[in-house]
Design a protein around this motif. Structure first.
Motif, PDB file in Angstrom:
ATOM      1  N   TRP A 142       0.848  -1.188   0.000  1.00 44.92           N
ATOM      2  CA  TRP A 142       0.000   0.000   0.000  1.00 44.92           C
ATOM      3  C   TRP A 142       0.884   1.238   0.000  1.00 44.92           C
ATOM      4  O   TRP A 142       1.805   1.341   0.801  1.00 44.92           O
ATOM      5  N   PHE A 143       0.580   2.184  -0.890  1.00 45.72           N
ATOM      6  CA  PHE A 143       1.297   3.458  -0.892  1.00 45.72           C
ATOM      7  C   PHE A 143       0.482   4.461  -0.091  1.00 45.72           C
ATOM      8  O   PHE A 143      -0.673   4.745  -0.417  1.00 45.72           O
ATOM      9  N   VAL A 144       1.070   4.987   0.973  1.00 45.95           N
ATOM     10  CA  VAL A 144       0.388   5.935   1.856  1.00 45.95           C
ATOM     11  C   VAL A 144       0.615   7.343   1.306  1.00 45.95           C
ATOM     12  O   VAL A 144       1.752   7.823   1.244  1.00 45.95           O
ATOM     13  N   ASP A 145      -0.460   7.988   0.903  1.00 39.81           N
ATOM     14  CA  ASP A 145      -0.389   9.256   0.190  1.00 39.81           C
ATOM     15  C   ASP A 145      -1.145  10.328   0.965  1.00 39.81           C
ATOM     16  O   ASP A 145      -2.289  10.111   1.368  1.00 39.81           O
ATOM     17  N   VAL A 146      -0.505  11.474   1.188  1.00 42.95           N
ATOM     18  CA  VAL A 146      -1.150  12.605   1.865  1.00 42.95           C
ATOM     19  C   VAL A 146      -0.809  13.875   1.107  1.00 42.95           C
ATOM     20  O   VAL A 146       0.164  13.915   0.356  1.00 42.95           O
ATOM     21  N   PRO A 147      -1.592  14.941   1.282  1.00 39.05           N
ATOM     22  CA  PRO A 147      -1.242  16.218   0.649  1.00 39.05           C
ATOM     23  C   PRO A 147       0.155  16.675   1.069  1.00 39.05           C
ATOM     24  O   PRO A 147       0.554  16.534   2.226  1.00 39.05           O
ATOM     25  N   GLN A 148       0.890  17.227   0.125  1.00 42.38           N
ATOM     26  CA  GLN A 148       2.284  17.579   0.391  1.00 42.38           C
ATOM     27  C   GLN A 148       2.427  18.591   1.520  1.00 42.38           C
ATOM     28  O   GLN A 148       3.331  18.464   2.355  1.00 42.38           O
ATOM     29  N   ASP A 149       1.558  19.592   1.581  1.00 37.30           N
ATOM     30  CA  ASP A 149       1.713  20.597   2.621  1.00 37.30           C
ATOM     31  C   ASP A 149       1.522  19.997   4.012  1.00 37.30           C
ATOM     32  O   ASP A 149       2.229  20.352   4.966  1.00 37.30           O
ATOM     33  N   LEU A 150       0.586  19.071   4.136  1.00 34.53           N
ATOM     34  CA  LEU A 150       0.374  18.397   5.411  1.00 34.53           C
ATOM     35  C   LEU A 150       1.589  17.544   5.771  1.00 34.53           C
ATOM     36  O   LEU A 150       2.079  17.578   6.909  1.00 34.53           O
ATOM     37  N   ARG A 151       2.089  16.785   4.801  1.00 29.21           N
ATOM     38  CA  ARG A 151       3.228  15.902   5.046  1.00 29.21           C
ATOM     39  C   ARG A 151       4.463  16.697   5.438  1.00 29.21           C
ATOM     40  O   ARG A 151       5.156  16.370   6.417  1.00 29.21           O
ATOM     41  N   ASP A 164       0.160  -1.877  -5.003  1.00 30.43           N
ATOM     42  CA  ASP A 164      -1.107  -2.563  -5.275  1.00 30.43           C
ATOM     43  C   ASP A 164      -2.303  -1.701  -4.913  1.00 30.43           C
ATOM     44  O   ASP A 164      -3.363  -1.795  -5.538  1.00 30.43           O
ATOM     45  N   VAL A 165      -2.136  -0.874  -3.878  1.00 35.11           N
ATOM     46  CA  VAL A 165      -3.251  -0.088  -3.341  1.00 35.11           C
ATOM     47  C   VAL A 165      -2.738   1.307  -2.992  1.00 35.11           C
ATOM     48  O   VAL A 165      -1.623   1.455  -2.481  1.00 35.11           O
ATOM     49  N   MET A 166      -3.549   2.327  -3.252  1.00 35.79           N
ATOM     50  CA  MET A 166      -3.262   3.687  -2.788  1.00 35.79           C
ATOM     51  C   MET A 166      -4.096   3.934  -1.536  1.00 35.79           C
ATOM     52  O   MET A 166      -5.319   3.786  -1.561  1.00 35.79           O
ATOM     53  N   PHE A 167      -3.423   4.288  -0.459  1.00 37.01           N
ATOM     54  CA  PHE A 167      -4.109   4.638   0.775  1.00 37.01           C
ATOM     55  C   PHE A 167      -3.993   6.138   0.977  1.00 37.01           C
ATOM     56  O   PHE A 167      -2.892   6.651   1.156  1.00 37.01           O
ATOM     57  N   ARG A 168      -5.098   6.836   0.944  1.00 34.97           N
ATOM     58  CA  ARG A 168      -5.074   8.294   1.059  1.00 34.97           C
ATOM     59  C   ARG A 168      -5.755   8.756   2.331  1.00 34.97           C
ATOM     60  O   ARG A 168      -6.835   8.264   2.670  1.00 34.97           O
ATOM     61  N   TRP A 169      -5.113   9.659   3.034  1.00 34.58           N
ATOM     62  CA  TRP A 169      -5.774  10.355   4.123  1.00 34.58           C
ATOM     63  C   TRP A 169      -5.352  11.810   4.074  1.00 34.58           C
ATOM     64  O   TRP A 169      -4.278  12.148   3.593  1.00 34.58           O
ATOM     65  N   ASP A 170      -6.219  12.673   4.555  1.00 33.01           N
ATOM     66  CA  ASP A 170      -6.051  14.118   4.381  1.00 33.01           C
ATOM     67  C   ASP A 170      -5.919  14.862   5.691  1.00 33.01           C
ATOM     68  O   ASP A 170      -6.038  16.089   5.731  1.00 33.01           O
ATOM     69  N   SER A 171      -5.737  14.149   6.792  1.00 32.72           N
ATOM     70  CA  SER A 171      -5.627  14.832   8.086  1.00 32.72           C
ATOM     71  C   SER A 171      -4.705  14.051   9.006  1.00 32.72           C
ATOM     72  O   SER A 171      -4.240  12.979   8.660  1.00 32.72           O
TER      73      SER A 171
END
Length: 214
Positions: free
Chosen positions: A157-166, A207-214
């Protein structure tokens, strides 16, 4: 900004993926990969807490080379780059975990941020733990020997978040562990972000994109 963001409820899609891995009835390895500050460790902890006794976390960060060795190699200012890890040791651990004997306990290293050093033998992995969550930056990297890692995982799983948050989360983390605001910002810009670009360039392999925004 919260350095340890919480995931209140794992969405059903991801719960189903975990249940499917557990239902296979034998040792499985799930990889969580993402750029520095993406929240891989937090997600791994959430998974382990939601499936207690069935999931154990194996962090790649335990394979950081010791600071004294980084000084010898002249790589201390690039700590966190692919060549500042014992990558062959990490691959060897994953191979051992895939074939762990029923009466064997495998010990993995952890990473202590307050010391900025790996701690050998800190994580005891029992043979009867069905799902190991392997989390780290370079699980999808094409460079040898990192390019052996994905084949040793059942799912990534690729853990993806907005760049500014990260970036904000990462900068604050560096300050929490002793850097000044300027030093933290400089480290993120000149060390963490070049690594992040390499990591994100390989995300299509997940295999999977895992997105969270907070």
């Amino acid at each position: 900004m919260d350095l340890n963001p919480k995931l209140p409820t794992l969405p059903a899609f991801y719960q189903q993926r975990i249940e499917a891995l557990l239902a296979r009835g034998s040792r499985r390895l799930l990889g969580l990969v993402g750029a520095p500050g993406a929240g891989k460790s937090t997600l791994a902890q959430v998974l382990a807490s939601q499936w207690p006794g069935q999931i154990q976390v194996v962090p790649m960060d335990g394979f950081h080379l010791a600071n004294v060795e980084l000084d010898r190699l002249g790589r201390r200012q690039r700590k966190g780059a692919p060549d500042t890890f014992d990558a062959f040791g990490f691959v060897a651990l994953l191979k051992r975990l895939r074939t762990q004997a029923v009466d064997d306990v495998v010990y993995a290293p952890s990473y202590e941020r307050s010391l900025e050093e790996g701690i050998a033998g800190a994580i005891a992995i029992e043979a009867n733990t069905p799902l190991l969550v392997v989390e780290g930056n370079y699980l999808l990297l094409n460079d040898s020997p990192w390019n052996q890692v994905q084949a040793l995982l059942d799912e990534t799983w690729f853990v993806d978040v907005p760049q500014d948050l990260r970036v904000g989360r990462l900068t604050q983390r560096h300050q929490q562990f002793g850097r000044s605001a300027q030093d933290a910002a400089d480290w993120v810009q000149h060390t963490d972000e070049p690594n992040a670009r390499r990591i994100e360039a390989a995300k299509a392999k997940a295999d999977v994109m895992f997105r969270w925004d907070s």
